[in-house]
Design an enzyme around this catalytic site. Structure first.
Site, PDB file in Angstrom:
ATOM      1  CE1 TYR A 148      -4.021   2.088   0.488  1.00 13.03           C
ATOM      2  CE2 TYR A 148      -2.628   3.326   2.404  1.00 13.03           C
ATOM      3  CZ  TYR A 148      -3.586   3.269   1.439  1.00 13.03           C
ATOM      4  OH  TYR A 148      -4.711   4.265   1.570  1.00 13.03           O
ATOM      5  N   GLY A 151       3.122   1.302  -2.891  1.00 14.35           N
ATOM      6  CA  GLY A 151       2.406   1.409  -4.210  1.00 14.35           C
ATOM      7  C   GLY A 151       1.800   2.989  -4.384  1.00 14.35           C
ATOM      8  CG  ASN A 177      -5.854   7.542  10.010  1.00 13.32           C
ATOM      9  OD1 ASN A 177      -4.664   7.994   9.692  1.00 13.32           O
ATOM     10  ND2 ASN A 177      -6.218   6.344  10.335  1.00 13.32           N
ATOM     11  CB  VAL A 191     -13.411   5.121  12.959  1.00  9.81           C
ATOM     12  CG1 VAL A 191     -14.929   5.661  13.502  1.00  9.81           C
ATOM     13  CG2 VAL A 191     -12.339   6.152  13.387  1.00  9.81           C
ATOM     14  CG  ASN A 193     -12.444  -3.145  13.548  1.00  9.53           C
ATOM     15  OD1 ASN A 193     -12.827  -3.615  12.464  1.00  9.53           O
ATOM     16  ND2 ASN A 193     -11.297  -3.802  13.970  1.00  9.53           N
ATOM     17  CD  GLN A 212      -1.855   2.248  19.049  1.00  9.23           C
ATOM     18  OE1 GLN A 212      -1.591   2.556  20.142  1.00  9.23           O
ATOM     19  NE2 GLN A 212      -2.496   1.299  18.188  1.00  9.23           N
ATOM     20  CB  THR A 213      -1.655   9.825  18.253  1.00 11.67           C
ATOM     21  OG1 THR A 213      -0.467   9.925  17.490  1.00 11.67           O
ATOM     22  CG2 THR A 213      -1.437   9.963  19.676  1.00 11.67           C
ATOM     23  CG  ASP A 276      -0.103   0.115  14.292  1.00  9.74           C
ATOM     24  OD1 ASP A 276      -1.127  -0.296  13.582  1.00  9.74           O
ATOM     25  OD2 ASP A 276      -0.280   0.939  14.959  1.00  9.74           O
TER      26      ASP A 276
HETATM   27  P1  NAD Z   1     -12.574   1.909  -0.138  1.00 13.76           P
HETATM   28  O1  NAD Z   1     -11.981   0.449   0.045  1.00 13.76           O
HETATM   29  O2  NAD Z   1     -14.038   2.009   0.504  1.00 13.76           O
HETATM   30  O3  NAD Z   1     -12.613   2.646  -1.587  1.00 13.76           O
HETATM   31  C1  NAD Z   1     -11.631   2.019  -2.598  1.00 13.76           C
HETATM   32  C2  NAD Z   1     -12.494   1.600  -3.646  1.00 13.76           C
HETATM   33  O4  NAD Z   1     -11.561   1.282  -5.046  1.00 13.76           O
HETATM   34  C3  NAD Z   1     -13.519   0.388  -3.488  1.00 13.76           C
HETATM   35  O5  NAD Z   1     -14.935   0.579  -3.960  1.00 13.76           O
HETATM   36  C4  NAD Z   1     -12.946  -0.782  -4.513  1.00 13.76           C
HETATM   37  O6  NAD Z   1     -13.885  -1.625  -4.901  1.00 13.76           O
HETATM   38  C5  NAD Z   1     -12.192   0.109  -5.489  1.00 13.76           C
HETATM   39  N1  NAD Z   1     -11.145  -0.610  -5.981  1.00 13.76           N
HETATM   40  C6  NAD Z   1     -10.117  -1.329  -5.556  1.00 13.76           C
HETATM   41  N2  NAD Z   1      -9.364  -1.813  -6.466  1.00 13.76           N
HETATM   42  C7  NAD Z   1      -9.652  -1.255  -7.608  1.00 13.76           C
HETATM   43  C8  NAD Z   1      -9.374  -1.666  -9.066  1.00 13.76           C
HETATM   44  N3  NAD Z   1      -8.318  -2.248  -9.274  1.00 13.76           N
HETATM   45  N4  NAD Z   1     -10.076  -1.144  -9.928  1.00 13.76           N
HETATM   46  C9  NAD Z   1     -11.323  -0.417  -9.636  1.00 13.76           C
HETATM   47  N5  NAD Z   1     -11.718  -0.011  -8.302  1.00 13.76           N
HETATM   48  C10 NAD Z   1     -10.836  -0.805  -7.286  1.00 13.76           C
HETATM   49  O7  NAD Z   1     -11.622   2.981   0.604  1.00 13.76           O
HETATM   50  P2  NAD Z   1     -11.609   4.564   0.941  1.00 13.76           P
HETATM   51  O8  NAD Z   1     -11.609   4.675   2.262  1.00 13.76           O
HETATM   52  O9  NAD Z   1     -12.878   5.082   0.397  1.00 13.76           O
HETATM   53  O10 NAD Z   1     -10.637   5.028   0.010  1.00 13.76           O
HETATM   54  C11 NAD Z   1     -10.705   5.736  -1.331  1.00 13.76           C
HETATM   55  C12 NAD Z   1      -9.120   6.187  -1.536  1.00 13.76           C
HETATM   56  O11 NAD Z   1      -8.649   7.226  -0.629  1.00 13.76           O
HETATM   57  C13 NAD Z   1      -8.203   5.097  -1.738  1.00 13.76           C
HETATM   58  O12 NAD Z   1      -7.246   5.331  -2.745  1.00 13.76           O
HETATM   59  C14 NAD Z   1      -7.427   5.300  -0.471  1.00 13.76           C
HETATM   60  O13 NAD Z   1      -5.973   4.790  -0.624  1.00 13.76           O
HETATM   61  C15 NAD Z   1      -7.384   6.930  -0.260  1.00 13.76           C
HETATM   62  N6  NAD Z   1      -7.368   6.984   1.268  1.00 13.76           N
HETATM   63  C16 NAD Z   1      -8.272   6.791   2.031  1.00 13.76           C
HETATM   64  C17 NAD Z   1      -7.956   7.193   3.365  1.00 13.76           C
HETATM   65  C18 NAD Z   1      -8.821   6.688   4.600  1.00 13.76           C
HETATM   66  O14 NAD Z   1      -8.805   7.029   5.662  1.00 13.76           O
HETATM   67  N7  NAD Z   1     -10.359   6.348   4.294  1.00 13.76           N
HETATM   68  C19 NAD Z   1      -6.877   7.553   3.945  1.00 13.76           C
HETATM   69  C20 NAD Z   1      -6.008   7.687   2.942  1.00 13.76           C
HETATM   70  C21 NAD Z   1      -6.034   7.649   1.586  1.00 13.76           C
HETATM   71  N1  UDP Z   2      -6.456  -0.239  15.833  1.00 15.79           N
HETATM   72  C1  UDP Z   2      -7.106  -0.855  17.031  1.00 15.79           C
HETATM   73  N2  UDP Z   2      -7.855  -1.629  17.064  1.00 15.79           N
HETATM   74  C2  UDP Z   2      -8.754  -1.928  15.798  1.00 15.79           C
HETATM   75  C3  UDP Z   2      -8.171  -1.388  14.769  1.00 15.79           C
HETATM   76  C4  UDP Z   2      -7.169  -0.584  14.523  1.00 15.79           C
HETATM   77  O1  UDP Z   2      -6.230  -0.496  18.003  1.00 15.79           O
HETATM   78  O2  UDP Z   2      -9.794  -2.778  16.153  1.00 15.79           O
HETATM   79  C5  UDP Z   2      -5.510   0.563  15.644  1.00 15.79           C
HETATM   80  C6  UDP Z   2      -4.275   0.433  14.676  1.00 15.79           C
HETATM   81  O3  UDP Z   2      -3.423  -0.599  15.455  1.00 15.79           O
HETATM   82  C7  UDP Z   2      -3.422   1.641  14.486  1.00 15.79           C
HETATM   83  C8  UDP Z   2      -4.735   2.519  14.680  1.00 15.79           C
HETATM   84  O4  UDP Z   2      -5.846   1.786  15.320  1.00 15.79           O
HETATM   85  O5  UDP Z   2      -2.739   2.044  15.603  1.00 15.79           O
HETATM   86  C9  UDP Z   2      -5.452   2.846  13.239  1.00 15.79           C
HETATM   87  O6  UDP Z   2      -5.573   1.863  12.501  1.00 15.79           O
HETATM   88  P1  UDP Z   2      -6.409   1.904  11.071  1.00 15.79           P
HETATM   89  O7  UDP Z   2      -6.281   0.439  10.520  1.00 15.79           O
HETATM   90  O8  UDP Z   2      -7.653   2.410  11.208  1.00 15.79           O
HETATM   91  O9  UDP Z   2      -5.421   2.867  10.193  1.00 15.79           O
HETATM   92  P2  UDP Z   2      -4.039   2.976   9.889  1.00 15.79           P
HETATM   93  O10 UDP Z   2      -3.095   2.119  10.664  1.00 15.79           O
HETATM   94  O11 UDP Z   2      -3.782   2.688   8.536  1.00 15.79           O
HETATM   95  O12 UDP Z   2      -3.714   4.528  10.157  1.00 15.79           O
END
Ligand code: NAD
Ligand code: UDP
Ligand code: UDP
Length: 320
Positions: A148, A151, A177, A191, A193, A212-213, A276
């Site tokens: 991730y 990528g 987030n 959130v 979960n 962790q924050t 993490d």
């Molecule tokens: P999500 O998993 O709900 O949405 C991702 C969407 O992309 C899904 O609908 C999935 O089916 C689609 N998808 C995955 N692979 C695909 C492919 N190969 N071709 C076409 N569609 C595909 O997640 P989200 O939280 O809505 O995230 C959306 C975007 O925002 C992502 O690019 C993610 O990396 C980015 N982002 C999200 C967060 C967050 O906290 N939610 C934080 C940082 C970045």
């Molecule tokens: N986390 C947790 N309990 C859960 C899911 C996640 O304590 O059930 C923690 C996780 O270890 C991380 C933080 O919450 O420290 C945020 O996790 P999340 O997967 O939402 O996002 P990311 O780590 O990608 O910021």
């Protein structure tokens, strides 16, 4: 602020953030082509938009070429939750890298603007706090999160190379987030979960000691930031951090969810996953300056809206 009358492609549009973005762009008076392979997204997330004649949903995987005619692209296609992006890590890297190449190729052929949904994960486990856009990050290239993180980093590289080499009009948002209604109940992110556990009267699972924050942004605030970034002048390429600078420990979040749901089931501790990040907080001064944007929804309000959604009563955004 309304930016109307464009034909806009949203990849990943049936996902959590994408569905709110599609809705917002339609409300502004645009046509929306939502492209998704439904890996983590769902038709039900956009079902309420399907009656709109300006909305079109297309099943397609962005790792394959896409030939359509549009005016702008928001590239969000990529699984975002660790359990989902680690399920098939090779496909995750392909979604970011091949997906970026194909969408940039499309933008190049059509000479149109393209926005990349990048992530705070490009900062890895940051040694600079809070994170500004000039920080290069601290990312493990070979760990379980690398598919991730790396990528998304490579996608940023591609965006800036297409900009330098082919003068593509690019925008890169580094999203921190984000949470809210329509997160998948099995999404695995913290959130959703915590809320699902509390509503099921199960103990909330804190990984590690909960010190962790993270900094949590409500989805509609985030979407406002994305739309503003897309509509900046060409010289504003980003990367621009988009997130809520209010930092919160995971234990504090758990306590807030217990309070909001009235759950009596309490908290239990589970092992901290590998790599993490310890802390994360966006510096959003650049977004304040160039987008005149900052989040307006407090964590308390956002948790209440999300709890209402997961309860399935009243707070579902589609019911508005
Ligand atoms: P999500 O998993 O709900 O949405 C991702 C969407 O992309 C899904 O609908 C999935 O089916 C689609 N998808 C995955 N692979 C695909 C492919 N190969 N071709 C076409 N569609 C595909 O997640 P989200 O939280 O809505 O995230 C959306 C975007 O925002 C992502 O690019 C993610 O990396 C980015 N982002 C999200 C967060 C967050 O906290 N939610 C934080 C940082 C970045
Ligand atoms: N986390 C947790 N309990 C859960 C899911 C996640 O304590 O059930 C923690 C996780 O270890 C991380 C933080 O919450 O420290 C945020 O996790 P999340 O997967 O939402 O996002 P990311 O780590 O990608 O910021
Ligand atoms: N591409 C696409 N839709 C288009 C134009 C291109 O999906 O409308 C894809 C195509 O598969 C190509 C990629 O985008 O491999 C990159 O395009 P670019 O023009 O940069 O590279 P080239 O075609 O020269 O390899």
């Amino acid at each position: 602020m309304a930016y109307a009358n464009n034909r806009i492609l949203v990849t990943g549009g049936a996902g959590f953030i994408g569905s709110f973005l599609c809705e917002r762009l339609l409300n502004d008076g645009n046509e929306v082509l939502c492209v998704d392979n439904f890996f983590t997204g769902r038709r039900s997330n956009v079902a309420h938009l399907s009656a709109n004649p300006r909305f079109e949903l297309m099943r397609h995987d962005v790792t394959f070429p896409l030939y359509v005619e549009v005016d702008q692209i928001y590239n969000l296609a990529c699984p975002a939750s660790p359990i989902h992006y680690q399920f098939d890590p090779v496909q995750t890297t392909k979604a970011s890298v091949h997906g970026a190449i194909n969408m940039l190729g499309l933008a190049k052929r059509l000479k149109i603007r393209i926005l990349q949904a990048s992530t705070s994960e490009v900062y890895g486990d940051p040694v600079v706090h809070p994170q500004t856009e000039s920080y290069w990050g601290n990312v493990n290239p070979i760990g379980p999160r690398s598919c991730y993180d790396e990528g998304k980093r490579c996608a940023e590289t591609l965006f800036f190379d297409y900009w330098r080499q082919h003068q593509i009009d690019i925008k890169v948002a580094r999203i921190f987030n984000t949470y809210g209604p329509r997160m998948h109940e099995n999404d695995g992110r913290v959130v959703s979960n915590f809320i699902v556990q509390a509503l099921n009267n199960e103990p909330i699972t804190i990984y590690g000691d909960g010190s962790q924050t993270r900094s949590f942004c409500y989805v509609e605030d985030l979407v406002e930031g994305l739309v503003r970034l897309m509509n900046t002048p060409p010289e504003v390429t980003g990367p621009v951090n988009l997130g809520n600078p209010m930092e919160c420990s995971i234990r504090k979040l758990a306590e807030m969810v217990l309070l909001a749901t009235g759950s009596q089931a309490g908290i239990c501790e589970r092992p901290l996953p590998q790599d993490d990040p310890r802390q994360r907080q966006p510096d959003i001064n650049l977004a304040r300056q160039v987008l005149n944007w900052e989040p307006t929804t407090t964590l308390r309000e956002g948790i209440d809206l999300t709890v209402a959604y997961f309860r399935g009563v009243g707070g579902h955004p589609d019911a508005k």
